[in-house]
Design an enzyme around this catalytic site. Sequence first.
Site, PDB file in Angstrom:
ATOM      1  N   ALA A 234     -31.849 -61.605 -52.592  1.00 24.22           N
ATOM      2  CA  ALA A 234     -30.732 -61.954 -53.468  1.00 24.22           C
ATOM      3  C   ALA A 234     -30.681 -61.193 -54.781  1.00 24.22           C
ATOM      4  CB  ALA A 234     -30.780 -63.450 -53.771  1.00 24.22           C
ATOM      5  N   ASP A 296     -28.054 -59.093 -47.842  1.00 24.91           N
ATOM      6  CA  ASP A 296     -27.849 -57.787 -48.482  1.00 24.91           C
ATOM      7  C   ASP A 296     -29.206 -57.096 -48.418  1.00 24.91           C
ATOM      8  OD1 ASP A 296     -27.048 -55.622 -49.923  1.00 24.91           O
ATOM      9  OD2 ASP A 296     -26.832 -56.675 -51.820  1.00 24.91           O
ATOM     10  N   CYS A 349     -26.105 -51.054 -49.060  1.00 25.17           N
ATOM     11  CA  CYS A 349     -25.433 -50.055 -49.898  1.00 25.17           C
ATOM     12  C   CYS A 349     -25.934 -48.662 -49.510  1.00 25.17           C
ATOM     13  CB  CYS A 349     -25.646 -50.338 -51.387  1.00 25.17           C
ATOM     14  SG  CYS A 349     -27.366 -50.448 -51.911  1.00 25.17           S
TER      15      CYS A 349
END
Length: 411
Positions: A234, A296, A349
């Site tokens: 996170a 993520d 990303c």
Amino acid sequence: MDIPGLPARRAALRLLDAVLRRGETLDQAGHNAVQGVSGEADRALARAIAAEALRWLPDLDALIDSATRDPLPDDAKPRAVLRLMLAQWLRLDTPPHAVVATALPLLSGGPKRLAHGVFATLGRREAQLPTHPSLPAAVAARWGIRAGDIAAALAVPPPLDLTLRDAAATADWAARLGGQTLLPGHLRLPRGEAIERLAGFADGGWWVQDLAASLPARLLGAPRGAGRALDLCAAPGGKALQLAAAGWTVTAVDSSARRLERMAENFARCGLSADVVVADVRDWAPAGPYDAILLDAPCTATGTCRRHPDVLHRITRGQIADMAALQRDLLHRAAGWLAPGGRLVYAVCSLEREEGEDVAAGLGLAIEPIRPDELPVGIAPTPQGWLRTDPGMLAAEGGLDGFFVARWQAG
């Protein structure tokens, strides 16, 4: 006694060496590299010089090679110093006399004379850089047909994106701070002003988050009733803040206690809350299922090359493969924690297919296709119903980071 400005150039040289020789990030190298540099402005200057040298490295090297009879080795100190000199002159508009006065003392003897001669030759030629940086050959090969558009987006550092705590107040914040909005709850401002001085920072009206980085949490939507959301890996916490602001009861898990402390500070500033767990997701399991899970995942972060140009030079095929294996492991663990009917969003990303499409293709859940109306105008889902962004997209509006996002729903 040091020449004024010399400590900053010495620090920039250390930063460049840390990235190119040791494979460190600019952030990792920053603390040690700026030791002995007094003043925030000079520390920022050191990073800016190193970052511009990395952003334009192939083009700076081409200029250097055009002015030398025998090519300098890639790791030769005169080449490193010349990279910094040219970055200052051609990118940071430092006057040539100031470049010479603050960079040549980094060398001595013959290397010093060589660097001075090369720089003087390029000055007489009125050397220029191309309109946008050239990518290293291996990077351009990996990124394929989009490489040219991505490279064009690297010419200038990105604007400042804010995610608003209250999306309904987007018009109010746009009037208050200026800038443009590309989605409800988003605001884009020019770079330059100190974040802490902007209206709304102290009372938690917003947090800094690239537009692309805000999309994964948006794709989980709002809870139906008292929904429970799990944010894995996170930190630094922007996505967890989004989930809490949307009404989810959030559990945020990350292995870095230090980064989670910073996340907790942002939650307090924004008047939001989450249950924070310090744990490695590979060794941790929740007590029960969750209605929404956001992973993520750790990645090579090549999609952040606009703001972190070091990723253009230190990421290897081996690192990409290692990250993909970790991501696959984490994704399959996360899928087992999903409640019936719950949503799972996976994001990285990274611009590497091995970390995005190839990882997502191996999960057995039913894909919930991402819809065009969930995305900024000008960004479309892939034919598979996934999302792939890169820095060359929305170029007229200032671009965005490179992300891969996929979404599934449990039966």
